[in-house]
Scaffold this motif. Sequence first.
Motif, mmCIF file in Angstrom:
data_model
loop_
_atom_site.group_PDB
_atom_site.id
_atom_site.type_symbol
_atom_site.label_atom_id
_atom_site.label_comp_id
_atom_site.label_asym_id
_atom_site.label_seq_id
_atom_site.Cartn_x
_atom_site.Cartn_y
_atom_site.Cartn_z
ATOM 1 N N GLU A 40 8.047 4.176 4.462
ATOM 2 C CA GLU A 40 6.943 4.743 3.701
ATOM 3 C C GLU A 40 7.004 4.103 2.320
ATOM 4 O O GLU A 40 8.015 4.234 1.639
ATOM 5 C CB GLU A 40 7.063 6.260 3.566
ATOM 6 C CG GLU A 40 6.816 7.037 4.854
ATOM 7 C CD GLU A 40 8.029 7.065 5.760
ATOM 8 O OE1 GLU A 40 9.042 6.436 5.387
ATOM 9 O OE2 GLU A 40 7.953 7.695 6.810
ATOM 10 N N THR A 41 5.948 3.389 1.943
ATOM 11 C CA THR A 41 5.948 2.680 0.675
ATOM 12 C C THR A 41 4.790 3.117 -0.171
ATOM 13 O O THR A 41 3.787 3.600 0.339
ATOM 14 C CB THR A 41 5.860 1.153 0.897
ATOM 15 O OG1 THR A 41 4.671 0.879 1.608
ATOM 16 C CG2 THR A 41 7.047 0.660 1.701
ATOM 17 N N VAL A 42 4.919 2.937 -1.478
ATOM 18 C CA VAL A 42 3.858 3.323 -2.394
ATOM 19 C C VAL A 42 3.666 2.226 -3.415
ATOM 20 O O VAL A 42 4.605 1.523 -3.803
ATOM 21 C CB VAL A 42 4.183 4.649 -3.127
ATOM 22 C CG1 VAL A 42 4.156 5.800 -2.164
ATOM 23 C CG2 VAL A 42 5.512 4.583 -3.824
ATOM 24 N N THR A 43 2.438 2.078 -3.878
ATOM 25 C CA THR A 43 2.137 1.159 -4.957
ATOM 26 C C THR A 43 2.144 1.960 -6.236
ATOM 27 O O THR A 43 1.346 2.853 -6.394
ATOM 28 C CB THR A 43 0.754 0.532 -4.758
ATOM 29 O OG1 THR A 43 0.760 -0.214 -3.549
ATOM 30 C CG2 THR A 43 0.405 -0.386 -5.922
ATOM 31 N N ALA A 44 3.079 1.644 -7.155
ATOM 32 C CA ALA A 44 3.130 2.463 -8.338
ATOM 33 C C ALA A 44 3.455 1.682 -9.579
ATOM 34 O O ALA A 44 3.007 2.042 -10.652
ATOM 35 C CB ALA A 44 4.137 3.593 -8.167
ATOM 36 N N THR A 45 4.247 0.621 -9.508
ATOM 37 C CA THR A 45 4.642 -0.056 -10.718
ATOM 38 C C THR A 45 4.262 -1.509 -10.671
ATOM 39 O O THR A 45 4.117 -2.097 -9.601
ATOM 40 C CB THR A 45 6.170 0.052 -10.949
ATOM 41 O OG1 THR A 45 6.825 -0.578 -9.867
ATOM 42 C CG2 THR A 45 6.608 1.490 -11.050
ATOM 43 N N GLU A 46 4.133 -2.080 -11.839
ATOM 44 C CA GLU A 46 3.775 -3.499 -11.939
ATOM 45 C C GLU A 46 5.066 -4.303 -11.942
ATOM 46 O O GLU A 46 5.646 -4.611 -12.973
ATOM 47 C CB GLU A 46 2.994 -3.721 -13.228
ATOM 48 C CG GLU A 46 2.381 -5.094 -13.311
ATOM 49 C CD GLU A 46 1.424 -5.183 -14.458
ATOM 50 O OE1 GLU A 46 1.389 -6.241 -15.103
ATOM 51 O OE2 GLU A 46 0.723 -4.210 -14.718
ATOM 52 N N PRO A 61 0.819 -1.216 0.000
ATOM 53 C CA PRO A 61 0.000 0.000 0.000
ATOM 54 C C PRO A 61 0.846 1.257 0.000
ATOM 55 O O PRO A 61 2.021 1.241 0.359
ATOM 56 C CB PRO A 61 -0.795 -0.123 1.306
ATOM 57 C CG PRO A 61 0.114 -0.917 2.202
ATOM 58 C CD PRO A 61 0.811 -1.901 1.302
ATOM 59 N N CYS A 62 0.226 2.356 -0.397
ATOM 60 C CA CYS A 62 0.864 3.673 -0.323
ATOM 61 C C CYS A 62 0.657 4.191 1.096
ATOM 62 O O CYS A 62 -0.469 4.458 1.500
ATOM 63 C CB CYS A 62 0.230 4.598 -1.356
ATOM 64 S SG CYS A 62 0.702 6.336 -1.178
ATOM 65 N N THR A 63 1.747 4.346 1.866
ATOM 66 C CA THR A 63 1.630 4.668 3.288
ATOM 67 C C THR A 63 2.588 5.780 3.677
ATOM 68 O O THR A 63 3.753 5.779 3.261
ATOM 69 C CB THR A 63 1.927 3.431 4.158
ATOM 70 O OG1 THR A 63 1.066 2.365 3.777
ATOM 71 C CG2 THR A 63 1.712 3.743 5.632
ATOM 72 N N VAL A 64 2.105 6.722 4.484
ATOM 73 C CA VAL A 64 2.965 7.718 5.110
ATOM 74 C C VAL A 64 2.867 7.525 6.627
ATOM 75 O O VAL A 64 1.803 7.204 7.148
ATOM 76 C CB VAL A 64 2.570 9.157 4.717
ATOM 77 C CG1 VAL A 64 2.769 9.380 3.238
ATOM 78 C CG2 VAL A 64 1.131 9.465 5.109
ATOM 79 N N THR A 65 3.992 7.708 7.321
ATOM 80 C CA THR A 65 4.053 7.424 8.748
ATOM 81 C C THR A 65 4.539 8.645 9.522
ATOM 82 O O THR A 65 5.506 9.298 9.122
ATOM 83 C CB THR A 65 5.003 6.240 9.026
ATOM 84 O OG1 THR A 65 4.550 5.093 8.297
ATOM 85 C CG2 THR A 65 5.032 5.915 10.512
#
Length: 238
Positions: A165-171, A134-138
């Motif tokens: 902090e991770t993001v969903t962006a690429t396949e 997931p796209c997450t900010v902490t």
Amino acid sequence: MKRVFAFSVVLALIFAVLGAHVSAAQTVPVDIWVDIKNGGTAVIITEVNSPLPDRSSMTLDDGQSEAFHIDFSEKGTYSYTIRIEPDDREINFDDTVYRVKIFVTEENGRLYTSIVIYNQKTGGKFSPQGYDEPCTVTFVNDLSPITPDETTAPTQSGESETTSETVTATEQDPGSAKNDPNDVEKNASKGSDVKSRPQTGDDSRLDFFLLLAIIASAGLFMLSVFYYRSVVKETQKG
């Protein structure tokens, strides 16, 4: 007159169904998850010409996580700012400010998203790290009480204490190497093949709209044939 009215109703139904089908197929949702250690209130600021999220703020307890939900229907680059809004507690609130840039591209009639998160406190960028993450900010609020000796100025440490902090962006395959944020931004702005899984709604919902369109088209065809035969019969009688 009745035939003309029935014809108009069927035609309007077809356009309504097709319009709903196209709208559903061209909407891509993005969820920006927020974690606040020791609880607090996070606010999201929407920049001009960016779609509004489902809410402008959220108050979370320690260990609770919720998301700002945003729907995108057009390609483009959209920006948001997320920060902590201090409350009446006498603690040290995290002064980190995140800027979230969402790139929406279109390919073969489908919308794709890629996301880059900027930490404006440290100057760091967070690039995509996995297909299903997931796209997450902490944020981390320090429960230590504020003393007269302490200042509220940002710390000068070289690294932020917030983590992962991770993001969903690429396949890409889970566990693959982290992409360069600069490459993500360049490729997304050019509409290249750096993109996330298309979020175009429930496939069963699209199939339902398509079925309605087919039924309405068949009804229109049968009505046209009936109307044509009626006109021919009246012409022959005349």
